[in-house]
Motif scaffolding. Structure first.
Motif, PDB file in Angstrom:
ATOM      1  N   SER A 172       5.088  37.794  20.573  1.00  0.00           N
ATOM      2  CA  SER A 172       6.312  38.020  19.796  1.00  0.00           C
ATOM      3  C   SER A 172       5.954  38.202  18.322  1.00  0.00           C
ATOM      4  N   LEU A 173       6.798  38.944  17.636  1.00  0.00           N
ATOM      5  CA  LEU A 173       6.501  39.294  16.248  1.00  0.00           C
ATOM      6  C   LEU A 173       6.350  38.042  15.388  1.00  0.00           C
ATOM      7  N   VAL A 174       7.272  37.112  15.562  1.00  0.00           N
ATOM      8  CA  VAL A 174       7.201  35.918  14.704  1.00  0.00           C
ATOM      9  C   VAL A 174       6.054  35.000  15.108  1.00  0.00           C
ATOM     10  N   GLU A 175       5.741  34.971  16.392  1.00  0.00           N
ATOM     11  CA  GLU A 175       4.582  34.174  16.819  1.00  0.00           C
ATOM     12  C   GLU A 175       3.316  34.709  16.142  1.00  0.00           C
ATOM     13  N   ASN A 176       3.162  36.020  16.150  1.00  0.00           N
ATOM     14  CA  ASN A 176       2.027  36.664  15.500  1.00  0.00           C
ATOM     15  C   ASN A 176       1.966  36.305  14.014  1.00  0.00           C
ATOM     16  N   ARG A 177       3.116  36.348  13.377  1.00  0.00           N
ATOM     17  CA  ARG A 177       3.185  36.117  11.932  1.00  0.00           C
ATOM     18  C   ARG A 177       2.838  34.669  11.572  1.00  0.00           C
TER      19      ARG A 177
ATOM     20  N   HIS B  90      13.195  40.328   7.155  1.00  0.00           N
ATOM     21  CA  HIS B  90      14.107  39.701   8.115  1.00  0.00           C
ATOM     22  C   HIS B  90      13.467  39.597   9.495  1.00  0.00           C
ATOM     23  N   LEU B  91      12.849  40.689   9.933  1.00  0.00           N
ATOM     24  CA  LEU B  91      12.268  40.730  11.287  1.00  0.00           C
ATOM     25  C   LEU B  91      11.176  39.673  11.464  1.00  0.00           C
ATOM     26  N   TYR B  92      10.371  39.473  10.431  1.00  0.00           N
ATOM     27  CA  TYR B  92       9.216  38.562  10.535  1.00  0.00           C
ATOM     28  C   TYR B  92       9.429  37.235   9.808  1.00  0.00           C
ATOM     29  N   LYS B  93      10.650  37.002   9.349  1.00  0.00           N
ATOM     30  CA  LYS B  93      10.961  35.749   8.662  1.00  0.00           C
ATOM     31  C   LYS B  93      10.033  35.487   7.481  1.00  0.00           C
ATOM     32  N   ILE B  94      10.116  36.389   6.520  1.00  0.00           N
ATOM     33  CA  ILE B  94       9.282  36.290   5.313  1.00  0.00           C
ATOM     34  C   ILE B  94      10.165  35.853   4.136  1.00  0.00           C
ATOM     35  N   PRO B  95       9.813  34.774   3.453  1.00  0.00           N
ATOM     36  CA  PRO B  95      10.600  34.398   2.268  1.00  0.00           C
ATOM     37  C   PRO B  95      10.364  35.390   1.130  1.00  0.00           C
ATOM     38  N   LEU B  96      11.436  35.852   0.514  1.00  0.00           N
ATOM     39  CA  LEU B  96      11.324  36.727  -0.659  1.00  0.00           C
ATOM     40  C   LEU B  96      12.212  36.155  -1.749  1.00  0.00           C
ATOM     41  N   LEU B  97      11.667  36.007  -2.918  1.00  0.00           N
ATOM     42  CA  LEU B  97      12.478  35.636  -4.078  1.00  0.00           C
ATOM     43  C   LEU B  97      12.684  36.907  -4.893  1.00  0.00           C
ATOM     44  N   MET B  98      13.909  37.441  -4.824  1.00  0.00           N
ATOM     45  CA  MET B  98      14.188  38.730  -5.466  1.00  0.00           C
ATOM     46  C   MET B  98      15.031  38.520  -6.718  1.00  0.00           C
ATOM     47  N   LEU B  99      14.497  38.902  -7.856  1.00  0.00           N
ATOM     48  CA  LEU B  99      15.262  38.876  -9.104  1.00  0.00           C
ATOM     49  C   LEU B  99      15.689  40.305  -9.394  1.00  0.00           C
ATOM     50  N   ILE B 100      16.989  40.511  -9.361  1.00  0.00           N
ATOM     51  CA  ILE B 100      17.531  41.875  -9.380  1.00  0.00           C
ATOM     52  C   ILE B 100      18.425  42.049 -10.602  1.00  0.00           C
ATOM     53  N   SER B 101      18.088  42.979 -11.458  1.00  0.00           N
ATOM     54  CA  SER B 101      18.969  43.201 -12.614  1.00  0.00           C
ATOM     55  C   SER B 101      20.223  43.936 -12.141  1.00  0.00           C
ATOM     56  N   TYR B 102      21.343  43.375 -12.525  1.00  0.00           N
ATOM     57  CA  TYR B 102      22.638  43.812 -11.992  1.00  0.00           C
ATOM     58  C   TYR B 102      23.221  44.870 -12.912  1.00  0.00           C
ATOM     59  N   ARG B 103      22.666  46.082 -12.791  1.00  0.00           N
ATOM     60  CA  ARG B 103      23.175  47.176 -13.610  1.00  0.00           C
ATOM     61  C   ARG B 103      24.452  47.748 -12.988  1.00  0.00           C
ATOM     62  N   THR B 149      13.600  27.464  -3.281  1.00  0.00           N
ATOM     63  CA  THR B 149      13.635  26.420  -2.252  1.00  0.00           C
ATOM     64  C   THR B 149      14.296  26.939  -0.984  1.00  0.00           C
ATOM     65  N   LEU B 150      15.416  27.638  -1.148  1.00  0.00           N
ATOM     66  CA  LEU B 150      16.115  28.177   0.023  1.00  0.00           C
ATOM     67  C   LEU B 150      15.293  29.264   0.714  1.00  0.00           C
ATOM     68  N   ALA B 151      14.675  30.149  -0.077  1.00  0.00           N
ATOM     69  CA  ALA B 151      13.847  31.216   0.518  1.00  0.00           C
ATOM     70  C   ALA B 151      12.732  30.607   1.364  1.00  0.00           C
ATOM     71  N   GLU B 152      12.102  29.566   0.842  1.00  0.00           N
ATOM     72  CA  GLU B 152      10.952  28.967   1.543  1.00  0.00           C
ATOM     73  C   GLU B 152      11.400  28.157   2.764  1.00  0.00           C
ATOM     74  N   SER B 153      12.530  27.484   2.659  1.00  0.00           N
ATOM     75  CA  SER B 153      12.953  26.653   3.796  1.00  0.00           C
ATOM     76  C   SER B 153      13.578  27.510   4.903  1.00  0.00           C
ATOM     77  N   SER B 154      14.257  28.582   4.511  1.00  0.00           N
ATOM     78  CA  SER B 154      14.930  29.417   5.509  1.00  0.00           C
ATOM     79  C   SER B 154      14.069  30.592   5.953  1.00  0.00           C
ATOM     80  N   LEU B 155      12.956  30.812   5.251  1.00  0.00           N
ATOM     81  CA  LEU B 155      12.051  31.939   5.558  1.00  0.00           C
ATOM     82  C   LEU B 155      12.813  33.259   5.589  1.00  0.00           C
ATOM     83  N   GLN B 156      13.494  33.520   4.495  1.00  0.00           N
ATOM     84  CA  GLN B 156      14.258  34.758   4.411  1.00  0.00           C
ATOM     85  C   GLN B 156      14.379  35.196   2.945  1.00  0.00           C
ATOM     86  N   PRO B 157      14.798  36.428   2.727  1.00  0.00           N
ATOM     87  CA  PRO B 157      15.013  36.888   1.357  1.00  0.00           C
ATOM     88  C   PRO B 157      16.210  36.192   0.716  1.00  0.00           C
ATOM     89  N   VAL B 158      16.083  35.879  -0.559  1.00  0.00           N
ATOM     90  CA  VAL B 158      17.171  35.302  -1.349  1.00  0.00           C
ATOM     91  C   VAL B 158      17.203  36.082  -2.667  1.00  0.00           C
TER      92      VAL B 158
END
Lengths: 190, 170
Positions: A172-177, B90-103, B149-158
């Motif tokens: 699975s993708l996440v297992e790999n990761r 999202h697919l691989y559960k990667i934490p991202l801390l995105m600082l986005i200028s709100y133009r 903290t949320l990005a790292e605990s949830s493993l997702q982009p914030v």
């Protein structure tokens, strides 16, 4: 030249590297040779395998990183060549399997089939060493030398547009990761 | 150029306080001081991109390597990164801390920024990306820490939206 034969020719050398592949045939073929926890298969996000390799290479300067890219994926993110060239990490080897085709989605011809020269593009982007290979022997020698060397290298490997019957691998993708990251963290503890 | 040097410094210090050691960036007016600070700091790896989506792959690589990272971009850069965010982060559960200028939000004078401003928050919501605002200097440090903290605990982009009130002195 078959991609599978190329991968087989350098497989033993990959043991001490961190390996990132693109999706589809490349992932399935490397996996078929025997999965290792230092292999990460990017099964989507076309174009970002080279960027992932760059992030790894700049974060882990003492570790060799290999990216197995493809012509279709690289064409989606040609800017990555200029970003890699800008920081030119000497621990990154960027292999592009060029089969002139989007094989995994039906075999549609890419622009390398109509004259786009990825070696020329990579060279002009500023990648310090760029080589094109057409035989398995040359592939093996070139990739092994690049891994033993200290200069950012892009290897364009011209291969046949053939691949395995299916692309789904039993991982699975996440297992790999998680496995891949844990492997790297275990290296850092050694 | 009335980009707030003080706010930029507070943001940069907060990122360093959170142990961010790799920053990917694509220059935009509001980010000039931040990018220069990253460039001049030997403890921070700055990666100047050709296109913002590369930053998703780079941050994923850094995460695998155990290095904390952040992405600096304009909201149009966020728009340009959407496939990478969905089919990698999202697919691989990667934490991202995105600082986005709100133009393109209230006070925007550049007509070409306005359409992107209209859709930024709607897209963040559609993608179920948690987001908040950096709008007051006294909240910056805490909010960056909370986002990471949320990005790292949830493993997702914030996402943190850098607002005109914080970034522009006019």
């Amino acid at each position: 030249m078959l991609r599978l034969d190329c991968l087989r020719a350098v497989y033993s050398k990959l043991e001490n590297c961190l390996v990132v592949t693109i999706m589809g045939a490349t992932a399935a073929e490397l996996h078929s040779l025997g999965h290792r926890s230092n292999f990460f298969y990017l099964q989507h996000a076309m174009g970002l395998a080279s960027s992932t390799g760059l992030g790894l290479a700049l974060s882990l300067r003492d570790q060799k990183i290999v990216v197995f890219d493809g012509d279709g994926s690289l064409l989606m993110n040609l800017g990555s060549l200029s970003t890699m060239a800008r920081y030119r990490p000497g621990n990154l080897v960027h292999v592009v399997f060029d089969n002139e085709s989007l094989l995994s989605v039906g075999g549609f011809p890419t622009a390398t089939s109509t004259g786009t020269d990825l070696e020329g593009v990579a060279r002009a982007a500023g990648i310090p060493t760029v080589l094109t290979v057409r035989t398995v022997e040359d592939f093996s020698t070139t990739v092994r030398d690049a891994l033993d060397g200290t200069q950012l290298t892009t290897v364009i490997a011209k291969v046949e547009p053939t691949g395995p019957a299916g692309y789904v691998i039993d991982l699975s993708l996440v297992e790999n990761r998680f496995q891949f990251r844990r492997y790297i963290q275990s290296l850092k503890r050694q | 150029m009335p980009v707030s040097l003080i706010s930029s410094k507070v943001i940069f210090d907060a990122l360093k306080q959170c142990d961010v050691r790799l920053l990917s960036a694509l220059p935009e007016t509001w980010l000039v001081h931040l990018i220069r600070m990253a460039d001049e700091d030997p403890e921070v790896i700055l990666i100047r991109l050709a296109k913002e989506e590369e930053g998703v792959g780079i941050s994923a690589g850094a995460h695998f390597a155990g290095v904390k990272s952040a992405m600096l971009m304009q909201n149009h850069g966020f728009l340009a990164s959407i496939n990478g965010i969905v089919s990698f982060a999202h697919l691989y559960k990667i934490p991202l801390l995105m600082l986005i200028s709100y133009r393109g939000s209230f006070g925007e004078r550049d007509p070409w920024q306005t359409q992107g401003g209209n859709v930024t928050e709607a897209l963040l919501r559609a993608m179920a990306i948690p987001y908040s605002f950096l709008d007051r200097i006294e909240n910056v440090e805490r909010r960056i820490r909370q986002a990471q903290t949320l990005a790292e605990s949830s493993l997702q982009p914030v996402a943190l939206l850098l607002t005109r009130d914080l970034m522009w002195e006019e």
